[in-house]
Design an enzyme around this catalytic site. Sequence first.
Site, PDB file in Angstrom:
ATOM      1  CD  GLU A 173     -35.362 -59.141 -23.342  1.00 36.57           C
ATOM      2  OE1 GLU A 173     -34.866 -58.811 -24.434  1.00 36.57           O
ATOM      3  OE2 GLU A 173     -34.849 -58.860 -22.242  1.00 36.57           O
ATOM      4  CG  LEU A 230     -24.112 -51.715 -21.636  1.00 40.19           C
ATOM      5  CD1 LEU A 230     -22.616 -51.917 -21.814  1.00 40.19           C
ATOM      6  CD2 LEU A 230     -24.461 -50.225 -21.735  1.00 40.19           C
ATOM      7  N   GLY A 276     -25.056 -58.691 -19.302  1.00 45.97           N
ATOM      8  CA  GLY A 276     -25.369 -58.379 -17.897  1.00 45.97           C
ATOM      9  C   GLY A 276     -24.880 -57.011 -17.453  1.00 45.97           C
ATOM     10  CG  ASP A 289     -33.461 -52.562 -24.212  1.00 44.76           C
ATOM     11  OD1 ASP A 289     -33.418 -51.331 -24.009  1.00 44.76           O
ATOM     12  OD2 ASP A 289     -33.403 -53.405 -23.298  1.00 44.76           O
ATOM     13  CD  GLU A 332     -32.531 -46.608 -17.882  1.00 42.00           C
ATOM     14  OE1 GLU A 332     -33.065 -47.322 -18.765  1.00 42.00           O
ATOM     15  OE2 GLU A 332     -31.433 -46.052 -18.030  1.00 42.00           O
ATOM     16  CG  HIS A 333     -37.051 -48.431 -14.779  1.00 47.25           C
ATOM     17  ND1 HIS A 333     -37.164 -49.785 -14.968  1.00 47.25           N
ATOM     18  CD2 HIS A 333     -35.814 -48.217 -14.287  1.00 47.25           C
ATOM     19  CE1 HIS A 333     -36.035 -50.377 -14.569  1.00 47.25           C
ATOM     20  NE2 HIS A 333     -35.192 -49.438 -14.170  1.00 47.25           N
TER      21      HIS A 333
HETATM   22  C1  GLA Z   1     -34.534 -52.990 -19.545  1.00 49.97           C
HETATM   23  C2  GLA Z   1     -35.725 -53.233 -20.444  1.00 49.97           C
HETATM   24  C3  GLA Z   1     -36.113 -51.946 -21.158  1.00 49.97           C
HETATM   25  C4  GLA Z   1     -36.329 -50.816 -20.165  1.00 49.97           C
HETATM   26  C5  GLA Z   1     -35.124 -50.701 -19.233  1.00 49.97           C
HETATM   27  C6  GLA Z   1     -35.341 -49.694 -18.132  1.00 49.97           C
HETATM   28  O1  GLA Z   1     -33.408 -52.678 -20.317  1.00 49.97           O
HETATM   29  O2  GLA Z   1     -35.399 -54.211 -21.409  1.00 49.97           O
HETATM   30  O3  GLA Z   1     -37.282 -52.168 -21.929  1.00 49.97           O
HETATM   31  O4  GLA Z   1     -37.512 -51.022 -19.444  1.00 49.97           O
HETATM   32  O5  GLA Z   1     -34.815 -51.944 -18.622  1.00 49.97           O
HETATM   33  O6  GLA Z   1     -35.441 -48.407 -18.657  1.00 49.97           O
END
Ligand code: GLA
Length: 383
Positions: A155, A120, A117, A167, A34-35
Site C-alpha cells: 500500500e 474501515l 471507502g 491497519d 488517529e493520525h
Molecule cells: C489511514 C492509514 C492509517 C492511519 C489512519 C489515520 O487509515 O492507513 O495508517 O494513518 O489513516 O489514523
Amino acid sequence: MSSARLATSLFATSFATRPTVVGSAPGRVNLIGEHTDYNGGPVLPVALERRTSVAAGPWNCWQAVTSLDGTVHRLDLDGPLRHDWTDYLVGVARELRARGAAPAGARVAVAGTVPVGAGLASSAALTVAAARTLALLAGRSLRTADLVDVAFRAEHDRVGVRCGRMDQTVAAQAERGTALLFETGIGTLERVPFGGRLWIVETGLSHRLAGGELNQRRRECDEALELCRAWRPGLRFLAQLAPADLPEVARRLPPPLLPRVRHVVTETARTRAAALALAAGDLAAVGRLLVEGHQSLRQDYRSTVPEADFLVERAVAHGAFGARLTGAGWGGAVVLLAPAERESRILAGTSRDFGDRFGRVPEAWSTRASAGVRREAPPAGPG
Ligand code: GLA
C-alpha cells in the site's frame, strides 16, 4: 453469507473450478489514536467481524476478479498500475516475489463484507488476506511481522498511500474480544479486553480521495518534525513531544503546522488514557476521550466532514458515551460507544436527526472485537 463462502463461490463461477487456498482478514475500526501511527504514537484499533476473503488457485499467469464488478482482469506484475483495486493485489504479489514467496501465477477471487471507502481499512483487509493466501499458494508461511510488512509496503510503496502500519498490524494481529494498543514508535502490542459492542455509523461520503489528503498531512508532519529537530536534535517522532512542549512549538512553527502537531501530541495522551480507561471498564471516560479526539480532528487536524460532526453531536445528545470520526477521515464513518441498554434508542434518534438534516438515512451496524488474518477451510458446496 461468510466472506470465505462468497469468495469461494465467486472463484468457482469465474474460473469453473475450486480454489486451492482461501484466506481472510478483518477490516478495523480505530477506537482512538488517529493520525498518530505515522508520527510514532499509539493507536487503539479493534478488528471488525466483517472480513475480506481471497480465494486463489495456481495458474500460468495472473488473473483476478472481485465481487464489486465480477469481471476477470488479467494482471501484469511488471506493467504500470491501473489505479483501481487490482493495484493492491499487484503490490502484494510484487512484494511477495521480492521475498521469493510468490507463486508463478494465480487465479484470485476477492469478496467480502468490509465497506470500501468508509474508513474501515478495506485495503489492509485485502492486502493482508492476499499476502497470507498467495504465500500459502506458493508453499510459504510468512511470519506475522513479514506479513504486515508485505501488506504495508504494497500500500505505502507500491500504491503510494503514505499510511502508517496500524491497519495491517490489526488485520494480522487482532485477537477476539480485545482492542489492540499498538505503540507505533517502539512497536509494542498490548491487548486490552473489550467484550462490548461498537456501532459504526457511515456518513455515506466515500473517502477515496483520502490518499491525497493523507499524503498532504503526512508532508506537513514531516516538515514540522524537521523544524522541531532544529531545537530538539534527538527527536525521532512528533509523538515524543509532551503537551508542555507546545508553547515552544508555537514559537517555532508557522501556521498551519502548529495545530497539526497539537493534534498528534494531545491525541497521543488521549489514546493512552483511553486504553487505561477501557482496561478499567470505564466506558464513560473512554467516550469523553472519543469526543475530545473528534474535536481535535475537526479543529486541529481538519480531517472531519460536517456529516461526521453532526453525527457525533447528535449521538452525544441522545446519550452515547461518545463518538468520533474513525480512520483517515474526509468522509468515512463514525464509531459510537453507547450504554448497552440505551443503544437502540440512541441509534434511532441519531439516524432520525441525520435524516432530517441530510435527507437520507445513514447505514448503521455494530461489531464486537474480532480476530485477525486466518486461513479458511474452503467451504464445501457446488463448484
Ligand atoms: C489511514 C492509514 C492509517 C492511519 C489512519 C489515520 O487509515 O492507513 O495508517 O494513518 O489513516 O489514523
